[in-house]
Design a protein around this motif. Structure first.
Motif, PDB file in Angstrom:
ATOM      1  N   ALA A 228     -20.771  19.523  13.340  1.00 47.57           N
ATOM      2  CA  ALA A 228     -21.007  18.747  14.564  1.00 47.57           C
ATOM      3  C   ALA A 228     -19.882  19.001  15.574  1.00 47.57           C
ATOM      4  CB  ALA A 228     -21.102  17.262  14.223  1.00 47.57           C
ATOM      5  N   ILE A 229     -18.644  19.033  15.094  1.00 49.07           N
ATOM      6  CA  ILE A 229     -17.509  19.251  16.008  1.00 49.07           C
ATOM      7  C   ILE A 229     -17.575  20.673  16.571  1.00 49.07           C
ATOM      8  CG2 ILE A 229     -14.980  19.502  16.118  1.00 49.07           C
ATOM      9  CD1 ILE A 229     -14.841  17.163  14.085  1.00 49.07           C
ATOM     10  N   LEU A 230     -17.834  21.633  15.702  1.00 50.71           N
ATOM     11  CA  LEU A 230     -17.846  23.031  16.169  1.00 50.71           C
ATOM     12  C   LEU A 230     -18.992  23.277  17.147  1.00 50.71           C
ATOM     13  CD1 LEU A 230     -16.912  24.856  12.843  1.00 50.71           C
ATOM     14  CD2 LEU A 230     -15.429  24.359  14.785  1.00 50.71           C
ATOM     15  N   ARG A 231     -20.151  22.660  16.872  1.00 55.69           N
ATOM     16  CA  ARG A 231     -21.291  22.829  17.794  1.00 55.69           C
ATOM     17  C   ARG A 231     -20.994  22.182  19.133  1.00 55.69           C
ATOM     18  NH1 ARG A 231     -26.161  20.896  14.041  1.00 55.69           N
ATOM     19  NH2 ARG A 231     -26.511  22.828  12.900  1.00 55.69           N
ATOM     20  N   TYR A 232     -20.506  20.949  19.074  1.00 54.94           N
ATOM     21  CA  TYR A 232     -20.306  20.204  20.328  1.00 54.94           C
ATOM     22  C   TYR A 232     -19.272  20.901  21.220  1.00 54.94           C
ATOM     23  CZ  TYR A 232     -19.366  16.691  23.734  1.00 54.94           C
ATOM     24  OH  TYR A 232     -19.222  16.061  24.941  1.00 54.94           O
ATOM     25  N   THR A 233     -18.220  21.445  20.590  1.00 58.03           N
ATOM     26  CA  THR A 233     -17.136  22.035  21.393  1.00 58.03           C
ATOM     27  C   THR A 233     -17.458  23.451  21.847  1.00 58.03           C
ATOM     28  OG1 THR A 233     -16.082  22.654  19.326  1.00 58.03           O
ATOM     29  CG2 THR A 233     -15.274  20.674  20.383  1.00 58.03           C
ATOM     30  N   LEU A 236     -19.479  27.071  17.813  1.00 61.24           N
ATOM     31  CA  LEU A 236     -20.475  27.531  16.849  1.00 61.24           C
ATOM     32  C   LEU A 236     -21.877  27.238  17.378  1.00 61.24           C
ATOM     33  CD1 LEU A 236     -20.382  28.666  13.907  1.00 61.24           C
ATOM     34  CD2 LEU A 236     -20.764  26.333  13.126  1.00 61.24           C
ATOM     35  N   GLY A 237     -22.748  28.211  17.302  1.00 59.35           N
ATOM     36  CA  GLY A 237     -24.149  28.004  17.678  1.00 59.35           C
ATOM     37  C   GLY A 237     -24.297  27.468  19.091  1.00 59.35           C
ATOM     38  N   GLU A 238     -25.402  26.796  19.305  1.00 56.02           N
ATOM     39  CA  GLU A 238     -25.669  26.223  20.638  1.00 56.02           C
ATOM     40  C   GLU A 238     -24.852  24.943  20.820  1.00 56.02           C
ATOM     41  OE1 GLU A 238     -27.630  27.456  23.145  1.00 56.02           O
ATOM     42  OE2 GLU A 238     -27.463  29.190  21.810  1.00 56.02           O
ATOM     43  N   PRO A 239     -24.232  24.730  21.991  1.00 53.94           N
ATOM     44  CA  PRO A 239     -23.498  23.475  22.189  1.00 53.94           C
ATOM     45  C   PRO A 239     -24.470  22.291  22.300  1.00 53.94           C
ATOM     46  CG  PRO A 239     -23.330  24.872  24.139  1.00 53.94           C
ATOM     47  CD  PRO A 239     -24.179  25.602  23.159  1.00 53.94           C
ATOM     48  N   VAL A 240     -24.663  21.587  21.165  1.00 56.27           N
ATOM     49  CA  VAL A 240     -25.616  20.479  21.141  1.00 56.27           C
ATOM     50  C   VAL A 240     -24.976  19.232  20.539  1.00 56.27           C
ATOM     51  CG1 VAL A 240     -27.749  21.828  20.958  1.00 56.27           C
ATOM     52  CG2 VAL A 240     -26.428  21.294  18.894  1.00 56.27           C
ATOM     53  N   GLU A 257     -14.509  14.717  23.051  1.00 61.16           N
ATOM     54  CA  GLU A 257     -15.227  14.754  24.329  1.00 61.16           C
ATOM     55  C   GLU A 257     -15.184  16.126  24.989  1.00 61.16           C
ATOM     56  OE1 GLU A 257     -16.881  12.327  25.726  1.00 61.16           O
ATOM     57  OE2 GLU A 257     -16.291  10.613  24.470  1.00 61.16           O
ATOM     58  N   ARG A 258     -14.047  16.812  24.817  1.00 55.94           N
ATOM     59  CA  ARG A 258     -13.848  18.057  25.572  1.00 55.94           C
ATOM     60  C   ARG A 258     -14.416  19.247  24.827  1.00 55.94           C
ATOM     61  NH1 ARG A 258      -9.667  14.775  25.837  1.00 55.94           N
ATOM     62  NH2 ARG A 258      -8.988  14.036  27.872  1.00 55.94           N
ATOM     63  N   ARG A 259     -14.646  20.327  25.588  1.00 54.55           N
ATOM     64  CA  ARG A 259     -15.158  21.552  24.953  1.00 54.55           C
ATOM     65  C   ARG A 259     -14.107  22.646  25.035  1.00 54.55           C
ATOM     66  NH1 ARG A 259     -20.500  19.460  26.778  1.00 54.55           N
ATOM     67  NH2 ARG A 259     -21.647  19.418  24.818  1.00 54.55           N
ATOM     68  N   ALA A 260     -14.237  23.603  24.148  1.00 55.02           N
ATOM     69  CA  ALA A 260     -13.339  24.759  24.197  1.00 55.02           C
ATOM     70  C   ALA A 260     -13.773  25.675  25.339  1.00 55.02           C
ATOM     71  CB  ALA A 260     -13.415  25.505  22.874  1.00 55.02           C
ATOM     72  N   GLN A 261     -12.806  26.368  25.915  1.00 50.72           N
ATOM     73  CA  GLN A 261     -13.166  27.403  26.897  1.00 50.72           C
ATOM     74  C   GLN A 261     -13.331  28.691  26.120  1.00 50.72           C
ATOM     75  OE1 GLN A 261      -9.690  26.869  29.428  1.00 50.72           O
ATOM     76  NE2 GLN A 261     -11.049  27.366  31.124  1.00 50.72           N
ATOM     77  N   MET A 262     -14.545  29.237  26.130  1.00 56.12           N
ATOM     78  CA  MET A 262     -14.825  30.395  25.287  1.00 56.12           C
ATOM     79  C   MET A 262     -14.923  31.668  26.112  1.00 56.12           C
ATOM     80  SD  MET A 262     -15.010  28.898  22.327  1.00 56.12           S
ATOM     81  CE  MET A 262     -15.511  30.285  21.306  1.00 56.12           C
ATOM     82  N   MET A 266     -21.940  35.342  23.235  1.00 57.33           N
ATOM     83  CA  MET A 266     -22.695  34.191  22.738  1.00 57.33           C
ATOM     84  C   MET A 266     -21.884  33.563  21.614  1.00 57.33           C
ATOM     85  SD  MET A 266     -26.598  35.483  22.564  1.00 57.33           S
ATOM     86  CE  MET A 266     -26.890  34.718  21.004  1.00 57.33           C
ATOM     87  N   ALA A 267     -22.064  32.267  21.381  1.00 62.08           N
ATOM     88  CA  ALA A 267     -21.279  31.598  20.328  1.00 62.08           C
ATOM     89  C   ALA A 267     -21.578  32.225  18.964  1.00 62.08           C
ATOM     90  CB  ALA A 267     -21.617  30.118  20.312  1.00 62.08           C
ATOM     91  N   PRO A 268     -20.631  32.140  18.019  1.00 59.24           N
ATOM     92  CA  PRO A 268     -20.890  32.690  16.684  1.00 59.24           C
ATOM     93  C   PRO A 268     -22.118  32.003  16.060  1.00 59.24           C
ATOM     94  CG  PRO A 268     -18.612  31.931  16.873  1.00 59.24           C
ATOM     95  CD  PRO A 268     -19.309  31.505  18.116  1.00 59.24           C
TER      96      PRO A 268
END
Ligand code: UDP
Length: 471
Positions: A228-233, A236-240, A257-262, A266-268
């Protein structure tokens, strides 16, 4: 110039289920003895940043448990000017045996250095009384030593960096710093080899760092929470999903709350094994080397994606070279063929909220199939033991304090020549291809971390050093 940093007092009793009754009893005895020996004296740590890097990672734990033991513990940060941090980064690189920039370490640099120390001194002295103990961390803060000692404070200098083999660069840095050694009561290094010969060995204690198993960085996490943390930030995968919630170390509720700047195409994908290195964007961490080794020796021979994660470069105030190194990595990434670029992801993690940042690192390290630390030099390398604690197989360079953490082939893999990309990539591929062996190595790594790198051992050693300073 000098500012107090808040931290949470931590209850030593919380460690009991992790370290067991016997170790817990020893820890409580040590705490009681220190409290009585200190007799109201404060123990004050000073470093140069509250976020980013191993020292900022360790201090809340060390201070938190010290305060939890009933001792007056405080944390201050000495801030500096851009020329000051350019100079201290030069010292940092040279103490690691590398030249860094071409700048000099002459009288003009002593003036820059001492000016910052002079500006920080009054604020610090105001908060202290004679007999208190001040632990100065790394080259940035050593300039405070003469004024503190002159005012009856016990000064301990804790240097986290060094190399086993002295060279011209280290000699130059020690030459610069030795002007302030007369004001230090006691020195602490991470390895015996880091002590320069100019310091009497009787004045030195060797203390290896530790991690806090209950911090946001290391607390256990379920698989779904990690995902959940990896997706949201966006790691990983789609940010959901909704912002994942968590409980802070002080017991309050919060959410990521915040997201990583990638920097990525496309996400892994979630079903691909991840190779991960988490580091500051620093040449000596060799993120660029990890990327090239992955592109040349890992990607062509099988599956897997690489995530290189570091802090948002604007946030690590005492490291002026971060933005340059990230730009260098991005340039290498841009030049890669599309097929390789697709499998490599650069992540800048927000550091506005230290615990939020720590949870992202925690989830990433736990999700990794292999954790790397391909440093060219390393004082200790806290990221290594963080991954070991999480049962991850680590592939790392055989440099500095990393050698004190991993038994090669047993609790991880050491690459003898940190510049040998082929050797590094080949070992990463082997670990990826043999999950059973990776699992065994991860289990041995976790055991090693729990035996040698938890706070009770670390606190006991600090109690001895502080006891010695005031006796
Ligand atoms: N770290 C972090 N966020 C990042 C990058 C690093 O929290 O984006 C942490 C990492 O988990 C470790 C520390 O910074 O706790 C780095 O310590 P280490 O001893 O490995 O290296 P240093 O930066 O002190 O040279």
């Amino acid at each position: 110039m000098i500012s107090p940093v808040p931290f949470t007092s931590l209850d030593l009793a919380e460690l009991a289920p992790i370290i067991g009754a016997e170790r817990q009893a020893t820890l409580l005895e040590t705490a009681a003895a220190s409290r009585s020996a200190l007799d109201g004296r404060a123990v004050v740590h000073v470093n140069s940043t509250a976020t980013g890097g191993g020292v900022a990672e360790m201090l809340p734990t060390l201070l938190g448990y010290t305060a939890g033991a009933g001792i007056d513990a405080r944390w201050y940060v000495l801030s500096g000017t851009p020329p000051f941090f350019a100079l201290t980064k030069r010292l940092h690189n040279r103490l690691h045996g590398h030249q860094g920039d071409a700048g000099s370490l002459a009288e003009q640099e002593h003036s820059i250095y001492e000016e910052v120390a002079e500006q920080g001194t009054p604020g610090l002295l105001e908060a202290l009384k004679p007999g208190d103990i001040v632990v100065l961390h790394d080259p940035q803060t050593l300039g405070l030593a003469p004024a503190l000692r002159g005012n009856g404070i016990h000064v301990i200098w804790r240097c986290h960096i060094g190399v086993d083999e002295a060279n011209d660069a280290t000699a130059e840095a020690w030459g610069f710093l030795s002007r302030y050694f007369h004001a230090v009561n006691h020195f602490v290094f991470s390895r015996p080899q880091y002590r320069p010969s100019i310091i009497d060995e009787n004045l030195v204690t060797v203390i290896r760092p530790s991690l806090d198993p209950l911090s946001a960085k290391n607390i256990s996490m379920t698989g779904p929470d990690q995902t959940a943390i990896l997706r949201y930030t966006g790691l990983l995968g789609e940010p959901v999903g909704d912002p994942p919630s968590f409980v802070r170390r002080d017991g309050s509720n919060a959410s990521v709350e915040r997201r990583a700047q990638m920097i990525q195409l496309m996400a892994p994908p979630e079903d691909e094994p991840l190779v991960v290195q988490v580091s500051r964007w620093d040449k000596l961490k060799d993120m660029a080397g990890v990327m090239t080794a992955f592109a040349d020796y890992v990607a062509p021979t099988g599956n897997g994606h690489l995530v290189l994660a570091g802090p948002d470069v604007s946030s690590v105030t005492d490291d002026p070279e971060g933005a340059e190194e990230l730009a260098h990595c991005q340039h290498i990434w841009n030049e890669l063929p599309m097929e390789k670029r697709r499998r490599i992801h650069l992540a800048c993690l927000p550091t506005d909220d230290v615990e939020e940042n720590a949870l992202m690192v925690n989830a990433l390290q736990r999700h990794a199939a292999v954790v790397c630390q391909k440093s060219l030099a390393e004082g200790f390398g806290l990221t290594v033991v963080e991954a070991m604690w999480k049962g991850r197989p680590v592939v790392a360079s055989a440099v500095g304090g990393i050698r004190d953490q991993i038994d090669d082939g047993l609790s991880g893999s050491l690459i003898q020549d940190p510049t040998d990309l082929a050797a590094f990539g080949t070992v990463v591929r082997k670990v990826l291809d043999d999950p059973d062996r990776a699992g065994q190595i991860g289990a041995a790594a976790e055991y090693r971390a729990s035996t040698d790198f938890l706070p009770d051992r670390h606190l006991r050693q600090w109690a001895e050093v502080i006891g010695g300073a005031i006796s």
